[in-house]
Design a protein around this motif. Structure first.
Motif, PDB file in Angstrom:
ATOM      1  N   SER A 235       0.848  -1.202   0.000  1.00 50.50           N
ATOM      2  CA  SER A 235       0.000   0.000   0.000  1.00 50.50           C
ATOM      3  C   SER A 235       0.877   1.243   0.000  1.00 50.50           C
ATOM      4  CB  SER A 235      -0.902   0.016   1.237  1.00 50.50           C
ATOM      5  OG  SER A 235      -1.713  -1.131   1.261  1.00 50.50           O
ATOM      6  N   ILE A 236       0.505   2.232  -0.802  1.00 46.09           N
ATOM      7  CA  ILE A 236       1.274   3.461  -0.960  1.00 46.09           C
ATOM      8  C   ILE A 236       0.433   4.625  -0.457  1.00 46.09           C
ATOM      9  CG2 ILE A 236       2.366   4.982  -2.631  1.00 46.09           C
ATOM     10  CD1 ILE A 236       2.581   2.365  -4.406  1.00 46.09           C
ATOM     11  N   PHE A 237       1.053   5.452   0.400  1.00 43.40           N
ATOM     12  CA  PHE A 237       0.347   6.562   1.036  1.00 43.40           C
ATOM     13  C   PHE A 237       1.022   7.888   0.715  1.00 43.40           C
ATOM     14  CE2 PHE A 237      -0.170   2.806   3.635  1.00 43.40           C
ATOM     15  CZ  PHE A 237      -1.509   2.803   3.946  1.00 43.40           C
ATOM     16  N   ARG A 238       0.219   8.931   0.628  1.00 46.03           N
ATOM     17  CA  ARG A 238       0.767  10.289   0.543  1.00 46.03           C
ATOM     18  C   ARG A 238       1.128  10.765   1.945  1.00 46.03           C
ATOM     19  NH1 ARG A 238      -1.479  14.335  -3.648  1.00 46.03           N
ATOM     20  NH2 ARG A 238      -1.149  12.382  -4.669  1.00 46.03           N
ATOM     21  N   ARG A 239       0.252  10.464   2.900  1.00 52.63           N
ATOM     22  CA  ARG A 239       0.515  10.689   4.326  1.00 52.63           C
ATOM     23  C   ARG A 239       0.094   9.428   5.055  1.00 52.63           C
ATOM     24  NH1 ARG A 239      -2.267  14.760   2.600  1.00 52.63           N
ATOM     25  NH2 ARG A 239      -1.194  16.689   2.119  1.00 52.63           N
ATOM     26  N   SER A 240       0.727   9.137   6.162  1.00 52.46           N
ATOM     27  CA  SER A 240       0.478   7.856   6.828  1.00 52.46           C
ATOM     28  C   SER A 240      -0.919   7.753   7.433  1.00 52.46           C
ATOM     29  CB  SER A 240       1.539   7.607   7.904  1.00 52.46           C
ATOM     30  OG  SER A 240       1.547   8.656   8.832  1.00 52.46           O
ATOM     31  N   ALA A 241      -1.589   8.862   7.663  1.00 55.10           N
ATOM     32  CA  ALA A 241      -2.916   8.820   8.289  1.00 55.10           C
ATOM     33  C   ALA A 241      -4.039   8.601   7.280  1.00 55.10           C
ATOM     34  CB  ALA A 241      -3.166  10.108   9.064  1.00 55.10           C
ATOM     35  N   GLU A 242      -3.723   8.635   5.997  1.00 59.76           N
ATOM     36  CA  GLU A 242      -4.746   8.513   4.967  1.00 59.76           C
ATOM     37  C   GLU A 242      -4.973   7.063   4.563  1.00 59.76           C
ATOM     38  OE1 GLU A 242      -3.234  10.752   1.706  1.00 59.76           O
ATOM     39  OE2 GLU A 242      -3.910  12.660   2.514  1.00 59.76           O
ATOM     40  N   GLN A 243      -5.986   6.874   3.728  1.00 55.81           N
ATOM     41  CA  GLN A 243      -6.121   5.574   3.074  1.00 55.81           C
ATOM     42  C   GLN A 243      -5.126   5.549   1.926  1.00 55.81           C
ATOM     43  OE1 GLN A 243     -10.196   5.450   1.864  1.00 55.81           O
ATOM     44  NE2 GLN A 243      -9.757   6.185  -0.162  1.00 55.81           N
ATOM     45  N   PRO A 244      -4.735   4.371   1.458  1.00 57.22           N
ATOM     46  CA  PRO A 244      -3.690   4.309   0.426  1.00 57.22           C
ATOM     47  C   PRO A 244      -4.111   4.936  -0.902  1.00 57.22           C
ATOM     48  CG  PRO A 244      -4.522   2.107   0.960  1.00 57.22           C
ATOM     49  CD  PRO A 244      -5.182   3.060   1.887  1.00 57.22           C
ATOM     50  N   LEU A 245      -3.145   5.609  -1.533  1.00 63.04           N
ATOM     51  CA  LEU A 245      -3.368   6.144  -2.881  1.00 63.04           C
ATOM     52  C   LEU A 245      -3.474   4.997  -3.876  1.00 63.04           C
ATOM     53  CD1 LEU A 245      -0.674   8.966  -3.078  1.00 63.04           C
ATOM     54  CD2 LEU A 245      -3.137   9.265  -2.980  1.00 63.04           C
ATOM     55  N   TYR A 246      -2.570   4.034  -3.729  1.00 65.28           N
ATOM     56  CA  TYR A 246      -2.522   2.875  -4.617  1.00 65.28           C
ATOM     57  C   TYR A 246      -2.199   1.634  -3.804  1.00 65.28           C
ATOM     58  CZ  TYR A 246      -1.905   6.561  -8.052  1.00 65.28           C
ATOM     59  OH  TYR A 246      -2.058   7.690  -8.809  1.00 65.28           O
TER      60      TYR A 246
ATOM     61  N   VAL B 218      -4.237  -1.104  -7.899  1.00 66.47           N
ATOM     62  CA  VAL B 218      -5.594  -0.686  -7.569  1.00 66.47           C
ATOM     63  C   VAL B 218      -5.547   0.755  -7.062  1.00 66.47           C
ATOM     64  CG1 VAL B 218      -7.621  -1.203  -6.152  1.00 66.47           C
ATOM     65  CG2 VAL B 218      -6.138  -3.068  -6.927  1.00 66.47           C
ATOM     66  N   GLY B 219      -6.418   1.594  -7.576  1.00 73.80           N
ATOM     67  CA  GLY B 219      -6.481   2.994  -7.168  1.00 73.80           C
ATOM     68  C   GLY B 219      -7.186   3.175  -5.831  1.00 73.80           C
ATOM     69  N   MET B 220      -7.210   4.413  -5.367  1.00 75.42           N
ATOM     70  CA  MET B 220      -7.811   4.753  -4.077  1.00 75.42           C
ATOM     71  C   MET B 220      -9.296   4.385  -4.020  1.00 75.42           C
ATOM     72  SD  MET B 220      -8.113   8.489  -2.214  1.00 75.42           S
ATOM     73  CE  MET B 220      -6.411   8.883  -2.476  1.00 75.42           C
ATOM     74  N   ASP B 221      -9.966   4.488  -5.157  1.00 75.02           N
ATOM     75  CA  ASP B 221     -11.402   4.211  -5.215  1.00 75.02           C
ATOM     76  C   ASP B 221     -11.723   2.734  -5.429  1.00 75.02           C
ATOM     77  OD1 ASP B 221     -10.407   4.038  -7.754  1.00 75.02           O
ATOM     78  OD2 ASP B 221     -11.883   5.369  -8.673  1.00 75.02           O
ATOM     79  N   GLY B 222     -10.689   1.876  -5.489  1.00 72.54           N
ATOM     80  CA  GLY B 222     -10.907   0.446  -5.672  1.00 72.54           C
ATOM     81  C   GLY B 222     -10.884  -0.005  -7.117  1.00 72.54           C
TER      82      GLY B 222
END
Length: 112
Positions: A55-66, A84-88
């Motif tokens: 999982s790849i994050f822009r910030r650690s508190a968010e849901q993953p970007l990819y 897989v994108g953020m929206d699934g």
């Protein structure tokens, strides 16, 4: 001597899917370039019974970007690797990890 143990070992429940070293090198190479470009900041790796997920994050508190997923059960169908994108939504799926990761490298070209 009793061969029964209070916690019998059941290998089918303990086996998990993991990324191999070569696969992780490919993923971390792309990750490092995106961190250097200021696009990504954190990652997480999950090893589940049916999938390995990076999982790849822009910030650690968010849901993953990819999410980069490896699902060996799909090896003979659409391919075991997917992004897989953020929206699934599945952005790319295939049999070759390098080819699947190219969908994210295009984002690197735009970021620079």
């Amino acid at each position: 001597m009793n061969s029964l143990t209070p916690f019998p070992h059941r290998p089918e429940q303990t086996e998990t899917v993991m990324f191999h070293r070569i696969e992780l090198n490919e993923i971390l190479s792309l990750y490092g370039r995106m961190v250097a470009a200021g696009e990504w900041r954190d990652y997480g790796i999950s090893a589940l019974r049916d999938a390995a997920i990076f999982s790849i994050f822009r910030r650690s508190a968010e849901q993953p970007l990819y999410r980069i997923e490896k699902r060996p059960k799909l090896r003979n169908k659409q391919g075991m690797y997917s992004v897989v994108g953020m929206d699934g939504q599945i952005l790319k799926r295939g049999h070759d990890l390098k080819a699947v990761l190219r969908v994210l490298e295009r984002k690197l070209i735009r970021a620079i």
